[in-house]
Design a protein around this motif. Structure first.
Motif, PDB file in Angstrom:
ATOM      1  N   ALA A  24       2.984  -0.102  17.132  1.00 38.21           N
ATOM      2  CA  ALA A  24       2.695   0.830  18.227  1.00 38.21           C
ATOM      3  C   ALA A  24       1.241   0.756  18.672  1.00 38.21           C
ATOM      4  CB  ALA A  24       3.035   2.255  17.781  1.00 38.21           C
ATOM      5  N   GLY A  25       0.438  -0.120  18.063  1.00 36.03           N
ATOM      6  CA  GLY A  25      -0.969  -0.244  18.431  1.00 36.03           C
ATOM      7  C   GLY A  25      -1.847   0.837  17.845  1.00 36.03           C
ATOM      8  N   GLU A  26      -1.332   1.564  16.836  1.00 33.34           N
ATOM      9  CA  GLU A  26      -2.090   2.666  16.237  1.00 33.34           C
ATOM     10  C   GLU A  26      -2.801   2.252  14.955  1.00 33.34           C
ATOM     11  OE1 GLU A  26       1.045   5.405  15.630  1.00 33.34           O
ATOM     12  OE2 GLU A  26       1.278   5.898  17.780  1.00 33.34           O
ATOM     13  N   ARG A  27      -2.611   1.011  14.532  1.00 34.82           N
ATOM     14  CA  ARG A  27      -3.231   0.532  13.298  1.00 34.82           C
ATOM     15  C   ARG A  27      -3.621  -0.931  13.493  1.00 34.82           C
ATOM     16  NH1 ARG A  27      -0.769   2.604   7.730  1.00 34.82           N
ATOM     17  NH2 ARG A  27      -1.086   4.483   8.986  1.00 34.82           N
ATOM     18  N   SER A  28      -4.784  -1.313  12.991  1.00 30.05           N
ATOM     19  CA  SER A  28      -5.250  -2.690  13.147  1.00 30.05           C
ATOM     20  C   SER A  28      -4.529  -3.614  12.165  1.00 30.05           C
ATOM     21  CB  SER A  28      -6.758  -2.758  12.916  1.00 30.05           C
ATOM     22  OG  SER A  28      -7.042  -2.568  11.539  1.00 30.05           O
ATOM     23  N   SER A  29      -4.625  -4.906  12.435  1.00 26.14           N
ATOM     24  CA  SER A  29      -4.035  -5.871  11.516  1.00 26.14           C
ATOM     25  C   SER A  29      -4.721  -5.824  10.158  1.00 26.14           C
ATOM     26  CB  SER A  29      -4.128  -7.285  12.109  1.00 26.14           C
ATOM     27  OG  SER A  29      -3.300  -7.404  13.239  1.00 26.14           O
ATOM     28  N   THR A  30      -6.027  -5.593  10.140  1.00 27.68           N
ATOM     29  CA  THR A  30      -6.748  -5.468   8.869  1.00 27.68           C
ATOM     30  C   THR A  30      -6.186  -4.327   8.036  1.00 27.68           C
ATOM     31  OG1 THR A  30      -8.766  -6.356   9.829  1.00 27.68           O
ATOM     32  CG2 THR A  30      -9.000  -5.052   7.821  1.00 27.68           C
ATOM     33  N   GLU A  31      -5.940  -3.183   8.671  1.00 30.69           N
ATOM     34  CA  GLU A  31      -5.398  -2.033   7.954  1.00 30.69           C
ATOM     35  C   GLU A  31      -3.988  -2.315   7.428  1.00 30.69           C
ATOM     36  OE1 GLU A  31      -7.419   1.857   9.930  1.00 30.69           O
ATOM     37  OE2 GLU A  31      -6.162   0.642  11.255  1.00 30.69           O
ATOM     38  N   LEU A  32      -3.189  -3.016   8.236  1.00 32.51           N
ATOM     39  CA  LEU A  32      -1.846  -3.356   7.762  1.00 32.51           C
ATOM     40  C   LEU A  32      -1.919  -4.277   6.543  1.00 32.51           C
ATOM     41  CD1 LEU A  32       1.219  -3.406   7.961  1.00 32.51           C
ATOM     42  CD2 LEU A  32       1.026  -5.248   9.648  1.00 32.51           C
ATOM     43  N   LEU A  33      -2.788  -5.278   6.588  1.00 37.49           N
ATOM     44  CA  LEU A  33      -2.920  -6.181   5.445  1.00 37.49           C
ATOM     45  C   LEU A  33      -3.423  -5.429   4.217  1.00 37.49           C
ATOM     46  CD1 LEU A  33      -4.425  -9.348   7.173  1.00 37.49           C
ATOM     47  CD2 LEU A  33      -2.060  -8.970   6.459  1.00 37.49           C
ATOM     48  N   GLN A  34      -4.295  -4.444   4.420  1.00 36.19           N
ATOM     49  CA  GLN A  34      -4.750  -3.620   3.299  1.00 36.19           C
ATOM     50  C   GLN A  34      -3.572  -2.927   2.631  1.00 36.19           C
ATOM     51  OE1 GLN A  34      -7.971  -1.486   5.526  1.00 36.19           O
ATOM     52  NE2 GLN A  34      -8.946  -1.566   3.521  1.00 36.19           N
ATOM     53  N   THR A  35      -2.660  -2.403   3.436  1.00 37.77           N
ATOM     54  CA  THR A  35      -1.489  -1.725   2.882  1.00 37.77           C
ATOM     55  C   THR A  35      -0.634  -2.691   2.063  1.00 37.77           C
ATOM     56  OG1 THR A  35      -1.421  -0.161   4.727  1.00 37.77           O
ATOM     57  CG2 THR A  35       0.604  -0.432   3.460  1.00 37.77           C
ATOM     58  N   LEU A  36      -0.439  -3.908   2.580  1.00 39.52           N
ATOM     59  CA  LEU A  36       0.377  -4.880   1.862  1.00 39.52           C
ATOM     60  C   LEU A  36      -0.267  -5.263   0.527  1.00 39.52           C
ATOM     61  CD1 LEU A  36       1.541  -7.276   4.740  1.00 39.52           C
ATOM     62  CD2 LEU A  36       2.612  -5.174   3.905  1.00 39.52           C
ATOM     63  N   VAL A  37      -1.584  -5.468   0.537  1.00 39.43           N
ATOM     64  CA  VAL A  37      -2.271  -5.834  -0.708  1.00 39.43           C
ATOM     65  C   VAL A  37      -2.292  -4.654  -1.679  1.00 39.43           C
ATOM     66  CG1 VAL A  37      -4.501  -6.491  -1.681  1.00 39.43           C
ATOM     67  CG2 VAL A  37      -3.655  -7.635   0.365  1.00 39.43           C
ATOM     68  N   ARG A  38      -2.480  -3.454  -1.143  1.00 42.24           N
ATOM     69  CA  ARG A  38      -2.456  -2.273  -2.019  1.00 42.24           C
ATOM     70  C   ARG A  38      -1.089  -2.126  -2.694  1.00 42.24           C
ATOM     71  NH1 ARG A  38      -2.352   3.970   0.007  1.00 42.24           N
ATOM     72  NH2 ARG A  38      -2.007   4.907  -2.032  1.00 42.24           N
ATOM     73  N   ASN A  39      -0.004  -2.320  -1.918  1.00 39.97           N
ATOM     74  CA  ASN A  39       1.332  -2.254  -2.516  1.00 39.97           C
ATOM     75  C   ASN A  39       1.519  -3.355  -3.555  1.00 39.97           C
ATOM     76  OD1 ASN A  39       2.040  -0.051  -1.039  1.00 39.97           O
ATOM     77  ND2 ASN A  39       3.658  -1.048   0.139  1.00 39.97           N
ATOM     78  N   HIS A  40       0.993  -4.533  -3.257  1.00 37.15           N
ATOM     79  CA  HIS A  40       1.068  -5.649  -4.203  1.00 37.15           C
ATOM     80  C   HIS A  40       0.456  -5.244  -5.547  1.00 37.15           C
ATOM     81  CE1 HIS A  40       0.381  -9.782  -5.722  1.00 37.15           C
ATOM     82  NE2 HIS A  40      -0.834  -9.341  -6.028  1.00 37.15           N
ATOM     83  N   ASN A  41      -0.732  -4.663  -5.511  1.00 39.72           N
ATOM     84  CA  ASN A  41      -1.424  -4.307  -6.749  1.00 39.72           C
ATOM     85  C   ASN A  41      -0.780  -3.115  -7.446  1.00 39.72           C
ATOM     86  OD1 ASN A  41      -3.271  -6.374  -6.389  1.00 39.72           O
ATOM     87  ND2 ASN A  41      -4.650  -5.106  -5.181  1.00 39.72           N
TER      88      ASN A  41
END
Length: 406
Positions: free
Chosen positions: A140-157
């Motif tokens: 929806a354009g409400e979150r940057s790609s950097t923030e999305l990648l942060q979420t994926l890495v946080r879930n990974h850890n």
């Protein structure tokens, strides 16, 4: 309060990692512009992997897709590492209170383990919910790609930590007479946590530990119902895709004896000759892994819909079948782009038009500098979804091309 209560709280705290605020990387107003400007494409496809012979069959996104390059430089690496540091500190703070279990009775220990196990599964479900919310906000354009990648890495850890906690619960359950955790449920839980520990996220995690100025640009694509992230890591093309709409946990298992195993060949006929490494986690889902001539494929498919809802591929870019090359000749430079099927990686080659010798040049996609061609005049790029602009430039000349994609 019973004697078991303090010990119960101790175990619960071990498994109760608090929510961590995202580190904002975009503008305060949430808008995205400049190099990370959204590139919206309308795509349509079925719920099964795209049918392309030989290889690169891929799970595709549907609907309006936001697809863009995100430059993997020191800033992104530091942002990913920062999110991980917060998680590790919080986890360490809770693990130091895990000292009440040894003094509890067998009955109290069983109660503690059961409660902690239920809490752990809740935390695993929260990872899924966190990921879906991040993807929808990005689309929806409400979150940057950097923030999305942060979420994926946080879930990974966090998934890795929960996996270790689950192993601890298994060990403790084995020490309590007359009590045990369901082996099949625990196995499914481990595989569910593996869902967040993919090769792509492992790559991001590894790169975040050693941020460098080396270009490793990432293509992030999202729609309302899923995401796809692709990166070129050396000679490897790494991509993972999720389709939330292919998941229906309320539907009954549609497969009977052996049918789910056979279904893997229907989903990926080009890889089925090698035979899958298969795990039955019914009635919820199934998991399979296949090695093949071009790399490795891993996927999860829903027991109710039969559709793939998570797909991870790690492929050797140079081994993929090539489509017909397209060239853009100019006075000083000759640009050639060779794509691979199903929006796989593309090879960019720059040569001298008179001699045919390779030329070192800077490669830019949609305004984002993604690297330089090597000594052979070429480099592999991960392609964004849909149409994109490609530029190669030297001090002498620049060549622009518009790639329409599949």
């Amino acid at each position: 309060m019973t004697n078991a209560t303090p010990a119960l709280f101790a175990v619960l705290l071990v498994l109760s990692l608090p929510a961590i605020p995202l580190v904002g990387a975009g503008p305060d107003d949430g808008s995205i512009d400049g190099p990370e400007a959204a590139l919206l494409q309308d795509t349509t496809s079925g719920t099964e992997p795209t049918a392309v012979d030989n290889t690169t069959n891929r799970l595709q996104l549907t609907g309006d897709v936001r697809s863009e390059y995100t430059e993997y430089g020191p800033n992104l690496g530091t942002a990913l590492a920062s999110a991980d540091d917060h998680l590790r500190v919080d986890h360490d703070q809770y693990t130091i209170v895990d000292s009440e279990f040894d003094g509890a009775t067998a009955e109290e220990r069983a109660a503690m383990i059961q409660t902690a196990y239920e809490r752990l599964t809740e935390r695993a479900d929260e990872l899924d919910q966190r990921e879906r919310e991040a993807v929808r906000a990005h689309a929806a354009g409400e979150r940057s790609s950097t923030e999305l990648l942060q979420t994926l890495v946080r879930n990974h850890n966090e998934a890795a930590m929960l996996s270790r906690d689950l192993e601890t619960l298994e060990d403790r359950a084995a020490s309590v007479p007359g009590y045990s955790l369901s082996a099949s449920e625990v196995r499914a839980d481990h595989k569910s946590l593996d869902y967040h520990q993919t090769s792509l996220r492992t790559t991001l995690e590894r790169l975040s530990e050693r941020p460098t100025s080396t270009h490793r640009d990432i293509v992030v694509s999202t729609s309302e119902t899923g995401y796809s992230v692709a990166v070129i890591d050396g000679s490897q093309y790494v991509v993972e895709t999720s389709r939330f709409d292919n998941r229906d946990e309320t539907a009954p298992d549609r497969f009977e004896n052996g049918e789910a195993y056979d279904h893997t060949a229907e989903l990926y006929p080009w890889a089925s000759e090698y035979g899958p490494h298969f795990q039955d986690n019914s009635p919820d889902y199934y998991w399979a892994e296949m090695g093949h001539d071009h790399g490795r494929l891993e996927f999860y498919f829903d027991s109710g819909t039969g559709d793939v809802y998570r797909e991870m591929q790690q492929l050797s870019a140079s081994s993929l079948p090539a489509m017909e090359a397209t060239s853009w000749p100019r006075d000083e430079l000759n640009l050639t782009v060779t794509e691979t099927p199903a929006n796989g990686p593309a090879k960019v080659t720059v040569t001298d038009p008179e001699t045919g010798d390779p030329v070192r040049s800077t490669v830019t996609v949609d305004g984002v500098e993604v690297g330089e061609t090597g000594e052979d005049g070429s480099m592999w790029i991960a392609q964004p979804v849909g149409t994109y602009d490609l530029t190669v430039s030297t001090e002498a000349e620049s060549v622009n091309a518009t790639i329409t994609g599949d």
